[in-house]
Design an enzyme around this catalytic site. Structure first.
Site, PDB file in Angstrom:
ATOM      1  N   ASN A  10       0.864  -1.176   0.000  1.00 24.69           N
ATOM      2  CA  ASN A  10       0.000   0.000   0.000  1.00 24.69           C
ATOM      3  C   ASN A  10       0.906   1.234   0.000  1.00 24.69           C
ATOM      4  O   ASN A  10       1.502   1.565   1.016  1.00 24.69           O
ATOM      5  CB  ASN A  10      -0.873  -0.050   1.256  1.00 24.69           C
ATOM      6  CG  ASN A  10      -1.795   1.145   1.379  1.00 24.69           C
ATOM      7  OD1 ASN A  10      -1.802   2.029   0.520  1.00 24.69           O
ATOM      8  ND2 ASN A  10      -2.569   1.166   2.445  1.00 24.69           N
ATOM      9  N   ARG A  87      -2.770  -2.156  -3.219  1.00 31.11           N
ATOM     10  CA  ARG A  87      -3.962  -1.365  -2.925  1.00 31.11           C
ATOM     11  C   ARG A  87      -3.953  -0.128  -3.828  1.00 31.11           C
ATOM     12  O   ARG A  87      -2.960   0.587  -3.898  1.00 31.11           O
ATOM     13  CB  ARG A  87      -3.948  -0.930  -1.473  1.00 31.11           C
ATOM     14  CG  ARG A  87      -5.133  -0.065  -1.161  1.00 31.11           C
ATOM     15  CD  ARG A  87      -5.069   0.489   0.222  1.00 31.11           C
ATOM     16  NE  ARG A  87      -6.222   1.321   0.434  1.00 31.11           N
ATOM     17  CZ  ARG A  87      -6.224   2.373   1.222  1.00 31.11           C
ATOM     18  NH1 ARG A  87      -5.161   2.708   1.889  1.00 31.11           N
ATOM     19  NH2 ARG A  87      -7.316   3.086   1.356  1.00 31.11           N
ATOM     20  N   HIS A 176     -13.105   2.715   1.132  1.00 30.99           N
ATOM     21  CA  HIS A 176     -13.077   1.651   2.157  1.00 30.99           C
ATOM     22  C   HIS A 176     -13.783   0.392   1.686  1.00 30.99           C
ATOM     23  O   HIS A 176     -14.204  -0.436   2.511  1.00 30.99           O
ATOM     24  CB  HIS A 176     -13.787   2.087   3.472  1.00 30.99           C
ATOM     25  CG  HIS A 176     -13.093   3.166   4.238  1.00 30.99           C
ATOM     26  ND1 HIS A 176     -13.791   4.140   4.937  1.00 30.99           N
ATOM     27  CD2 HIS A 176     -11.783   3.417   4.423  1.00 30.99           C
ATOM     28  CE1 HIS A 176     -12.922   4.952   5.519  1.00 30.99           C
ATOM     29  NE2 HIS A 176     -11.697   4.546   5.218  1.00 30.99           N
ATOM     30  N   ASN A 207      -9.188   6.480  11.182  1.00 34.10           N
ATOM     31  CA  ASN A 207      -8.911   7.899  10.943  1.00 34.10           C
ATOM     32  C   ASN A 207      -9.869   8.445   9.902  1.00 34.10           C
ATOM     33  O   ASN A 207     -10.349   9.555  10.010  1.00 34.10           O
ATOM     34  CB  ASN A 207      -7.464   8.091  10.506  1.00 34.10           C
ATOM     35  CG  ASN A 207      -6.576   8.233  11.713  1.00 34.10           C
ATOM     36  OD1 ASN A 207      -6.946   8.888  12.693  1.00 34.10           O
ATOM     37  ND2 ASN A 207      -5.415   7.613  11.667  1.00 34.10           N
ATOM     38  N   ARG A 237     -11.157  15.275   9.136  1.00 38.01           N
ATOM     39  CA  ARG A 237     -12.038  15.669   8.029  1.00 38.01           C
ATOM     40  C   ARG A 237     -13.428  16.020   8.562  1.00 38.01           C
ATOM     41  O   ARG A 237     -13.941  15.325   9.448  1.00 38.01           O
ATOM     42  CB  ARG A 237     -12.162  14.535   7.009  1.00 38.01           C
ATOM     43  CG  ARG A 237     -10.945  14.393   6.127  1.00 38.01           C
ATOM     44  CD  ARG A 237     -11.043  13.200   5.206  1.00 38.01           C
ATOM     45  NE  ARG A 237     -10.055  12.185   5.551  1.00 38.01           N
ATOM     46  CZ  ARG A 237     -10.076  10.929   5.126  1.00 38.01           C
ATOM     47  NH1 ARG A 237     -11.041  10.507   4.339  1.00 38.01           N
ATOM     48  NH2 ARG A 237      -9.124  10.100   5.490  1.00 38.01           N
ATOM     49  N   MET A 280      -9.151   9.312  18.859  1.00 41.14           N
ATOM     50  CA  MET A 280     -10.289   9.029  19.722  1.00 41.14           C
ATOM     51  C   MET A 280      -9.864   8.612  21.127  1.00 41.14           C
ATOM     52  O   MET A 280     -10.546   8.937  22.107  1.00 41.14           O
ATOM     53  CB  MET A 280     -11.170   7.956  19.065  1.00 41.14           C
ATOM     54  CG  MET A 280     -12.484   7.755  19.739  1.00 41.14           C
ATOM     55  SD  MET A 280     -13.492   9.274  19.829  1.00 41.14           S
ATOM     56  CE  MET A 280     -14.462   9.136  18.322  1.00 41.14           C
ATOM     57  N   ASN A 331     -12.561  -0.955  19.015  1.00 41.61           N
ATOM     58  CA  ASN A 331     -12.031  -0.753  20.371  1.00 41.61           C
ATOM     59  C   ASN A 331     -12.857   0.124  21.294  1.00 41.61           C
ATOM     60  O   ASN A 331     -12.663   0.067  22.513  1.00 41.61           O
ATOM     61  CB  ASN A 331     -10.630  -0.135  20.275  1.00 41.61           C
ATOM     62  CG  ASN A 331      -9.637  -1.112  19.708  1.00 41.61           C
ATOM     63  OD1 ASN A 331      -9.386  -2.162  20.294  1.00 41.61           O
ATOM     64  ND2 ASN A 331      -9.098  -0.799  18.547  1.00 41.61           N
ATOM     65  N   GLU A 381      -7.800  -5.521   5.703  1.00 43.08           N
ATOM     66  CA  GLU A 381      -7.784  -5.202   4.269  1.00 43.08           C
ATOM     67  C   GLU A 381      -6.650  -5.936   3.560  1.00 43.08           C
ATOM     68  O   GLU A 381      -6.811  -6.366   2.417  1.00 43.08           O
ATOM     69  CB  GLU A 381      -7.653  -3.684   4.085  1.00 43.08           C
ATOM     70  CG  GLU A 381      -8.926  -2.973   4.518  1.00 43.08           C
ATOM     71  CD  GLU A 381      -8.750  -1.485   4.738  1.00 43.08           C
ATOM     72  OE1 GLU A 381      -9.063  -0.728   3.815  1.00 43.08           O
ATOM     73  OE2 GLU A 381      -8.308  -1.083   5.829  1.00 43.08           O
TER      74      GLU A 381
HETATM   75  P1  AMP Z   1      -7.353   3.169  12.249  1.00 44.66           P
HETATM   76  O1  AMP Z   1      -7.260   4.276  11.226  1.00 44.66           O
HETATM   77  O2  AMP Z   1      -8.314   2.081  11.854  1.00 44.66           O
HETATM   78  O3  AMP Z   1      -6.025   2.642  12.710  1.00 44.66           O
HETATM   79  O4  AMP Z   1      -8.016   3.838  13.569  1.00 44.66           O
HETATM   80  C1  AMP Z   1      -7.402   4.887  14.260  1.00 44.66           C
HETATM   81  C2  AMP Z   1      -8.392   5.422  15.301  1.00 44.66           C
HETATM   82  O5  AMP Z   1      -8.747   4.353  16.204  1.00 44.66           O
HETATM   83  C3  AMP Z   1      -7.793   6.544  16.169  1.00 44.66           C
HETATM   84  O6  AMP Z   1      -8.769   7.578  16.357  1.00 44.66           O
HETATM   85  C4  AMP Z   1      -7.548   5.822  17.478  1.00 44.66           C
HETATM   86  O7  AMP Z   1      -7.599   6.712  18.583  1.00 44.66           O
HETATM   87  C5  AMP Z   1      -8.716   4.871  17.521  1.00 44.66           C
HETATM   88  N1  AMP Z   1      -8.501   3.842  18.555  1.00 44.66           N
HETATM   89  C6  AMP Z   1      -7.574   2.866  18.582  1.00 44.66           C
HETATM   90  N2  AMP Z   1      -7.650   2.177  19.758  1.00 44.66           N
HETATM   91  C7  AMP Z   1      -8.646   2.746  20.479  1.00 44.66           C
HETATM   92  C8  AMP Z   1      -9.217   2.517  21.760  1.00 44.66           C
HETATM   93  N3  AMP Z   1      -8.768   1.556  22.557  1.00 44.66           N
HETATM   94  N4  AMP Z   1     -10.244   3.305  22.162  1.00 44.66           N
HETATM   95  C9  AMP Z   1     -10.703   4.299  21.377  1.00 44.66           C
HETATM   96  N5  AMP Z   1     -10.212   4.567  20.162  1.00 44.66           N
HETATM   97  C10 AMP Z   1      -9.198   3.823  19.708  1.00 44.66           C
END
Ligand code: AMP
Length: 395
Positions: A10, A87, A176, A207, A237, A280, A331, A381
């Site tokens: 990717n 990708r 996605h 994200n 965004r 988050m 999560n 993915e």
């Molecule tokens: P991704 O782009 O799928 O890797 O997701 C990233 C997002 O997942 C970020 O906003 C992280 O803060 C959130 N994230 C990962 N672990 C946790 C958790 N334990 N609780 C809340 N948000 C999480």
């Protein structure tokens, strides 16, 4: 026949994420990231089992980084690499499924570059470098947009003059797709349902965030549009805003298009609302400590997500389940419960214990007894791209 190995790549403008997937092993054989490519700080990080390592590769471009990767991949694959899955963000209307890469398909991908000027040229750079380094292997492109090509015209058209669609490709594409497809298939498996006769709402929350309505194995609607800015509140965004915001900001503040573009893509979403972070995890911690901006950002995120899911429900005749995936979806019990609380009209309710414990890679149902199914399904993915590559190798 021994289990086959597929390298999944990717490429971003200055990075390459990679994973070596063995068809019989649930975990990646090797995975990692080359980052800051083209700069003196270029670096390669990788993980093989529990072992982690890294290597400085000053000034390396995509091709040099892939060349450095080559011996690692060959050793991890035991000299048995069977194909490479790439990708690609945008496949326009041309690509409705994954495809083998050759001169013809490369030309078609180049032609979609105006639709994804930041992503497709970077993806192409990686593809071209990898094809030169591994000319004997089959290379396959898997598109983020392809799964959504099954949307009906009434879902993908904007209410704009037709000429913009016919001559300039202005329509909703969605992104996605690889994740929505992977988790909806997994959800059907986990629920003992026939994927070809099942209906799902999917919330991919990372994200970038998007929702999708999947009916009988096909995307029927999704929240992202011409670009990945439309729809939900995301890390940085904005998601949907009044389209007149552009002219309003230009008129009242004298802002340029570039300034507004940066605002909506890089300074908005959770970051803009909270004034604190796009992450988050950080926002949940700040909310615990009474931070007003973080609390509001989470409330807006969940309400807008619920509204989008309710809108996606228009595409379903029945609901076999709501699926949460992506870093946040997999999560955050808080985000799941605040979102489902807005969806009582769909009959949804969660089991608080199941919700709290289905985190960190766990998959399974989290609904309260007697209520429609709600599942947490970790996305993968890379595995889906490897499966698509294997399928093309077989045919
Ligand atoms: P991704 O782009 O799928 O890797 O997701 C990233 C997002 O997942 C970020 O906003 C992280 O803060 C959130 N994230 C990962 N672990 C946790 C958790 N334990 N609780 C809340 N948000 C999480």
């Amino acid at each position: 026949m021994p289990a086959r190995n597929i390298l999944v790549i990717n490429c971003g403008s200055s990075s390459i994420k990679f994973a070596l997937v063995n068809e019989d092993q649930p975990q990646f054989v090797l995975s990692g990231l080359a980052e800051r490519l083209g700069s003196p700080e270029a670096e390669l990080h990788w993980q093989r089992g529990a072992d982690k390592d890294s290597l400085m590769i000053p000034g390396a471009d995509h091709r040099l980084a892939l060349a450095q990767l080559l011996p690692l991949v060959q050793s991890a694959a035991g000299g048995q690499l069977h194909g490479i899955g790439h990708r690609v963000v945008h496949g326009g209307e041309h690509f409705t499924t994954a495809c083998r890469l050759d001169e013809l398909t490369l030309t078609a991908i180049r032609a979609t570059a105006p639709l994804a000027p930041l992503h497709n040229p970077a993806n192409l750079q990686g593809i071209e470098a990898a094809m030169r380094l591994f000319p004997e292997l089959t290379h396959v492109a898997v598109f983020d947009t392809a799964f959504h090509q099954s949307m009906p015209e009434y879902a993908f058209r904007y209410a704009l003059p037709e000429v913009l669609y016919r001559e300039h490709g202005v329509r909703r594409y969605g992104f996605h797709g690889t994740s929505h497809r992977y988790v909806s298939q997994r959800a059907a498996e986990l629920s003992d349902l026939d994927y070809g006769h099942s209906s799902w709402l999917v919330a991919h929350l990372g994200n970038g965030c998007s929702t999708c309505a999947v009916v009988d194995g096909h995307s029927r609607d999704t929240s992202m549009g011409l670009t990945p800015l439309e729809g939900l509140v995301m890390g940085t965004r904005s998601g949907d805003v009044d389209p007149n915001l552009h002219s309003h900001l230009a008129r009242t503040l004298g802002w340029s298009l570039e300034r507004i573009d940066a605002l909506l893509n890089k300074e908005s979403g959770l970051l803009g609302l909270s004034g604190l972070s796009n992450d988050m995890r950080s926002l949940e911690q700040a909310r615990e400590q009474g931070h007003a901006g973080a609390t509001l950002a989470i409330e807006v995120f969940c309400y807008r997500l619920a509204k989008s899911l309710a809108a996606m429900a228009c595409a379903l005749n029945q609901l076999d389940g709501l699926i949460f995936t992506g870093g946040i979806g997999e999560n955050s019990a808080l985000i799941r419960s605040q979102t489902v609380a807005h969806l009582k009209l769909l009959g949804l309710a969660l089991d608080p214990q199941a919700n709290a414990k289905t985190v960190r890679g766990a998959a399974g149902p989290i609904q309260a007894a007697g209520h429609p199914r709600v599942l947490v399904v970790p996305t993968n993915e890379e595995r889906q791209i490897a499966l698509d590559t294997l399928e093309l190798l077989d045919h």
